[in-house]
Design a protein around this motif. Structure first.
Motif, PDB file in Angstrom:
ATOM      1  N   SER A 467      44.987  39.332  43.902  1.00  0.00           N
ATOM      2  CA  SER A 467      45.102  39.924  45.236  1.00  0.00           C
ATOM      3  C   SER A 467      45.737  38.942  46.211  1.00  0.00           C
ATOM      4  O   SER A 467      46.649  39.293  46.965  1.00  0.00           O
ATOM      5  CB  SER A 467      43.714  40.336  45.729  1.00  0.00           C
ATOM      6  OG  SER A 467      43.780  40.819  47.054  1.00  0.00           O
ATOM      7  N   HIS A 468      45.267  37.687  46.177  1.00  0.00           N
ATOM      8  CA  HIS A 468      45.842  36.670  47.060  1.00  0.00           C
ATOM      9  C   HIS A 468      47.310  36.416  46.723  1.00  0.00           C
ATOM     10  O   HIS A 468      48.145  36.223  47.624  1.00  0.00           O
ATOM     11  CB  HIS A 468      45.061  35.372  46.941  1.00  0.00           C
ATOM     12  CG  HIS A 468      43.696  35.433  47.571  1.00  0.00           C
ATOM     13  ND1 HIS A 468      43.489  35.815  48.880  1.00  0.00           N
ATOM     14  CD2 HIS A 468      42.464  35.160  47.065  1.00  0.00           C
ATOM     15  CE1 HIS A 468      42.191  35.778  49.162  1.00  0.00           C
ATOM     16  NE2 HIS A 468      41.549  35.389  48.068  1.00  0.00           N
ATOM     17  N   SER A 469      47.617  36.425  45.424  1.00  0.00           N
ATOM     18  CA  SER A 469      49.005  36.184  45.022  1.00  0.00           C
ATOM     19  C   SER A 469      49.913  37.303  45.508  1.00  0.00           C
ATOM     20  O   SER A 469      51.027  37.063  46.000  1.00  0.00           O
ATOM     21  CB  SER A 469      49.090  36.061  43.494  1.00  0.00           C
ATOM     22  OG  SER A 469      48.314  34.974  43.040  1.00  0.00           O
ATOM     23  N   LEU A 470      49.456  38.581  45.398  1.00  0.00           N
ATOM     24  CA  LEU A 470      50.265  39.715  45.851  1.00  0.00           C
ATOM     25  C   LEU A 470      50.482  39.674  47.363  1.00  0.00           C
ATOM     26  O   LEU A 470      51.561  39.999  47.864  1.00  0.00           O
ATOM     27  CB  LEU A 470      49.591  41.026  45.443  1.00  0.00           C
ATOM     28  CG  LEU A 470      49.607  41.334  43.935  1.00  0.00           C
ATOM     29  CD1 LEU A 470      48.767  42.563  43.618  1.00  0.00           C
ATOM     30  CD2 LEU A 470      51.051  41.544  43.449  1.00  0.00           C
ATOM     31  N   GLU A 471      49.427  39.276  48.093  1.00  0.00           N
ATOM     32  CA  GLU A 471      49.574  39.151  49.546  1.00  0.00           C
ATOM     33  C   GLU A 471      50.619  38.093  49.896  1.00  0.00           C
ATOM     34  O   GLU A 471      51.424  38.259  50.819  1.00  0.00           O
ATOM     35  CB  GLU A 471      48.226  38.789  50.177  1.00  0.00           C
ATOM     36  CG  GLU A 471      47.201  39.912  50.178  1.00  0.00           C
ATOM     37  CD  GLU A 471      47.626  41.062  51.080  1.00  0.00           C
ATOM     38  OE1 GLU A 471      48.345  40.805  52.074  1.00  0.00           O
ATOM     39  OE2 GLU A 471      47.286  42.221  50.780  1.00  0.00           O
ATOM     40  N   SER A 472      50.592  36.997  49.127  1.00  0.00           N
ATOM     41  CA  SER A 472      51.584  35.936  49.367  1.00  0.00           C
ATOM     42  C   SER A 472      52.989  36.428  49.072  1.00  0.00           C
ATOM     43  O   SER A 472      53.952  36.085  49.774  1.00  0.00           O
ATOM     44  CB  SER A 472      51.255  34.704  48.498  1.00  0.00           C
ATOM     45  OG  SER A 472      49.997  34.171  48.837  1.00  0.00           O
ATOM     46  N   ILE A 473      53.120  37.240  48.032  1.00  0.00           N
ATOM     47  CA  ILE A 473      54.434  37.793  47.683  1.00  0.00           C
ATOM     48  C   ILE A 473      54.934  38.715  48.793  1.00  0.00           C
ATOM     49  O   ILE A 473      56.099  38.678  49.204  1.00  0.00           O
ATOM     50  CB  ILE A 473      54.358  38.542  46.337  1.00  0.00           C
ATOM     51  CG1 ILE A 473      54.090  37.548  45.195  1.00  0.00           C
ATOM     52  CG2 ILE A 473      55.648  39.308  46.069  1.00  0.00           C
ATOM     53  CD1 ILE A 473      53.790  38.218  43.875  1.00  0.00           C
ATOM     54  N   LYS A 474      53.999  39.559  49.332  1.00  0.00           N
ATOM     55  CA  LYS A 474      54.378  40.496  50.393  1.00  0.00           C
ATOM     56  C   LYS A 474      54.840  39.751  51.643  1.00  0.00           C
ATOM     57  O   LYS A 474      55.729  40.195  52.356  1.00  0.00           O
ATOM     58  CB  LYS A 474      53.205  41.410  50.728  1.00  0.00           C
ATOM     59  CG  LYS A 474      52.928  42.453  49.650  1.00  0.00           C
ATOM     60  CD  LYS A 474      51.599  43.165  49.891  1.00  0.00           C
ATOM     61  CE  LYS A 474      51.624  43.947  51.191  1.00  0.00           C
ATOM     62  NZ  LYS A 474      50.345  44.674  51.411  1.00  0.00           N
ATOM     63  N   ARG A 475      54.208  38.618  51.923  1.00  0.00           N
ATOM     64  CA  ARG A 475      54.584  37.843  53.108  1.00  0.00           C
ATOM     65  C   ARG A 475      55.806  36.955  52.850  1.00  0.00           C
ATOM     66  O   ARG A 475      56.254  36.230  53.738  1.00  0.00           O
ATOM     67  CB  ARG A 475      53.412  36.964  53.555  1.00  0.00           C
ATOM     68  CG  ARG A 475      52.228  37.756  54.090  1.00  0.00           C
ATOM     69  CD  ARG A 475      51.263  36.822  54.818  1.00  0.00           C
ATOM     70  NE  ARG A 475      50.727  35.810  53.925  1.00  0.00           N
ATOM     71  CZ  ARG A 475      49.584  35.946  53.244  1.00  0.00           C
ATOM     72  NH1 ARG A 475      48.884  37.070  53.339  1.00  0.00           N
ATOM     73  NH2 ARG A 475      49.153  34.977  52.455  1.00  0.00           N
ATOM     74  N   GLY A 476      56.310  36.980  51.617  1.00  0.00           N
ATOM     75  CA  GLY A 476      57.479  36.178  51.297  1.00  0.00           C
ATOM     76  C   GLY A 476      57.171  34.719  51.049  1.00  0.00           C
ATOM     77  O   GLY A 476      58.079  33.880  51.030  1.00  0.00           O
ATOM     78  N   GLU A 477      55.895  34.408  50.866  1.00  0.00           N
ATOM     79  CA  GLU A 477      55.506  33.015  50.640  1.00  0.00           C
ATOM     80  C   GLU A 477      55.572  32.627  49.175  1.00  0.00           C
ATOM     81  O   GLU A 477      55.491  31.455  48.834  1.00  0.00           O
ATOM     82  CB  GLU A 477      54.078  32.785  51.157  1.00  0.00           C
ATOM     83  CG  GLU A 477      53.948  33.016  52.656  1.00  0.00           C
ATOM     84  CD  GLU A 477      52.511  32.939  53.117  1.00  0.00           C
ATOM     85  OE1 GLU A 477      51.625  32.777  52.234  1.00  0.00           O
ATOM     86  OE2 GLU A 477      52.249  33.045  54.321  1.00  0.00           O
ATOM     87  N   ASN A 479      57.532  33.658  45.355  1.00  0.00           N
ATOM     88  CA  ASN A 479      58.497  34.413  44.572  1.00  0.00           C
ATOM     89  C   ASN A 479      58.100  34.359  43.108  1.00  0.00           C
ATOM     90  O   ASN A 479      57.908  33.278  42.549  1.00  0.00           O
ATOM     91  CB  ASN A 479      59.906  33.840  44.745  1.00  0.00           C
ATOM     92  CG  ASN A 479      60.396  34.002  46.177  1.00  0.00           C
ATOM     93  OD1 ASN A 479      60.190  35.043  46.795  1.00  0.00           O
ATOM     94  ND2 ASN A 479      61.055  32.966  46.698  1.00  0.00           N
TER      95      ASN A 479
END
Length: 548
Positions: A467-477, A479
């Motif tokens: 979940s944390h990884s997907l949130e980071s992906i959504k924020r562009g943090e 790849n």
């Protein structure tokens, strides 16, 4: 920093006493290397006397420890157990340090007892012998009789000893720091860590409440064992400064004539004493670290009674198994096994030449290739191993050092009773049992349960992590590039490998359990286990070949 400086100024007279004593006994080179000559110069220079000048350096070091008092006597005794740090000539000399010193006045002992108990001694004891039966650097022992008729030994700590030891420890730590900076040859042995370990040891010896708990622990461990006698303690009259315990009579374990006078066989006494120590080491992992002849008594019925409980070592189950691995690796000429056991026992060093170490271990292994565990001279083996460790400047954990010392001491004591005594013969069954225990069904099941817990923990954490990884992906943090080609095949392979491993563990458990059952006499049940294990093995081989 100000507080530390004030402390050093307060201890300056003791600094001068220590450094002057070193210089007076011919250790001026050490004082010069530490760059502390200025502390000695204001004092009157005392040249080496003619008698002292004829002594070798190890003997002079022992005299220094004796002259500087209890802290340094104990430090010398600790160093005598470290053949990995000092040459044999030094350890042998320091082992002769006298722990019997002039007793302090009985009036002071009585004053300490009254202060600790808070009442007159007549209310506590029917009688107390004012003359001590023993006097050591830390305490002295008085014989007393309780009102119920039991005879006890009162171990009384020397007055103001705690303050003296605390001041000496501060000085030793400061000198150790200087040695690490200014004596490169000593820095590799980490003098400051050694002093801190010594501080921990001596502080435990100064607190008699720790020794009381050790005695009670030994009582529980040897309850029902007719070969060992653990003294009772009187908690009512025991404090951190006083220990009241059973007064043990009997004869010294090295007094062969007296043992024969009791109608006992010295060889059987040697075996009984060795079995007590082996049981402590490999069954309980809590063992007497100073089992010399003065600390062991033989009673009229052949029972062995350990006396002093101030110095004990501890070994966890994994360490005990690694010790078994080490000895068995030596016998099997398994150089890799020996090196692995040493590493897992944390016998390590800095800048070690791995190739040279492997060569020396190989030579040591080859020297024992034609022997069995029952025919090995364990004392010689351990001394050679420690010599190898010292040559390569490896460091040994303190409790492992205590173990080696205990085994060598009990073997030398046993051979004084019986020249044919061999502690390795007593060790053989328990070492083999330790080696086999890791393959017991219960052990395998425990490991499987532990692995399942780890898997469950990872599975629990995985959703949050994703979940944390997907949130980071959504924020562009973050790849991430996925390549899922062949993913289903990988899952199938992992599942198949897991099943194969599980069946392999079950087969191993069946075979080991069947072997143990067979040795117990239940041959039909063992044959059934062997048959089932063989059937599963054939199925496993067929399944592996089908999927290869």
């Amino acid at each position: 920093m100000i507080r530390e400086t004030v402390g050093h100024l307060r201890d300056l007279p003791r600094y001068r006493q220590i450094l002057t004593t070193l210089a007076r006994y011919g250790y001026q080179d050490v004082v010069a290397a530490l760059r502390l000559e200025t502390i000695v110069r204001p004092l009157e220079r005392v040249a080496l006397g003619e008698e002292v000048a004829q002594l070798d350096r190890p003997r002079r070091l022992r005299l220094i420890c004796e002259e500087l008092g209890p802290t340094f006597v104990k430090l010398g005794q600790l160093l005598s157990t470290r053949p990995d740090l000092l040459p044999e000539s030094y350890t042998n000399e320091l082992a002769a340090l006298r722990d019997d010193v002039r007793p302090f006045p009985s009036e002071q002992a009585e004053a300490i007892l009254v202060e600790e108990y808070g009442r007159p001694l007549a209310a506590c004891f029917a009688s107390i012998d004012p003359t001590p039966v023993a006097s050591a650097s830390i305490s002295q022992v008085h014989r007393a009789v309780l009102h119920d008729g039991r005879t006890v030994a009162l171990k009384v700590r020397r007055p103001d000893l705690h303050k003296v030891v605390a001041a000496d420890l501060d000085i030793l730590k400061n000198l150790a720091q200087l040695a690490e900076r200014r004596l490169p040859a000593l820095a590799v042995y980490r003098p400051l860590a050694l002093v801190r370990e010594f501080e921990r040891t001596i502080k435990r010896e100064l607190d008699f409440s720790i020794e009381l708990r050790t005695i009670k622990r030994c009582q529980a461990q040897f309850a029902g064992d007719a070969t060992a006698h653990i003294p009772f303690v009187v908690e009512e009259f025991s404090t951190p400064r006083v220990l009241a315990m059973e007064f043990i009579g009997g004869v010294r374990v090295d007094d062969v004539a007296a043992i024969r006078g009791l109608g006992l066989d010295p060889g059987e006494v040697a075996v009984a004493g060795a079995r007590i120590l082996i049981k402590q080491i490999f069954q309980f992992g809590f063992f007497h670290a100073d089992p010399h002849s003065g600390n062991l008594r033989v009673l009229g019925d052949g029972v062995v009674a350990p006396l002093d409980y101030g110095m004990f070592g501890q070994l966890d189950p994994r360490t005990r198994e690694r010790i078994a691995d080490l000895l068995i690796g030596l016998l099997a000429q398994d150089v890799d096994g020996v090196l692995k056991a040493l590493d897992e026992l944390e016998v390590r060093g800095e800048a070690v030449d791995a190739r040279e170490l492997r060569r020396d271990v190989g030579e040591l292994v080859q020297s024992y290739c034609d022997l069995t565990l029952a025919t090995i001279d364990l004392g010689v083996l351990l001394r050679e191993l420690v010599g190898l460790i010292r040559r390569h400047r490896l460091l040994i954990p303190p409790d492992l050092v205590l173990l080696i010392r205990s085994l060598v001491t009990i073997e030398s004591t046993g051979r004084a009773l019986d020249p044919k005594f061999d502690i390795a013969r007593q060790l053989e069954p328990i070492l083999r049992k330790l080696a086999l225990r890791r393959y017991s069904p219960r052990r395998l099941m425990t490991q499987a349960a532990s692995t399942a817990k780890d898997v469950q923990r990872i599975a629990t954490l995985l959703p949050d992590l994703l979940s944390h990884s997907l949130e980071s992906i959504k924020r562009g943090e973050l790849n991430v590039k996925f390549d899922l080609q062949g993913f289903e095949r990988l899952v199938r392979q992992l599942t198949r490998a897991s099943n194969t491993l599980a069946v392999g563990i079950v087969i191993a458990g069946l075979l080991v359990a069947s072997s143990l059952i067979f040795r117990g006499g239940a041959s039909s049940l063992a044959q059934l286990g062997y048959g089932l294990g063989m059937a599963l093995s054939l199925w496993l081989i067929w399944n592996m070949s089908r999927n290869s």
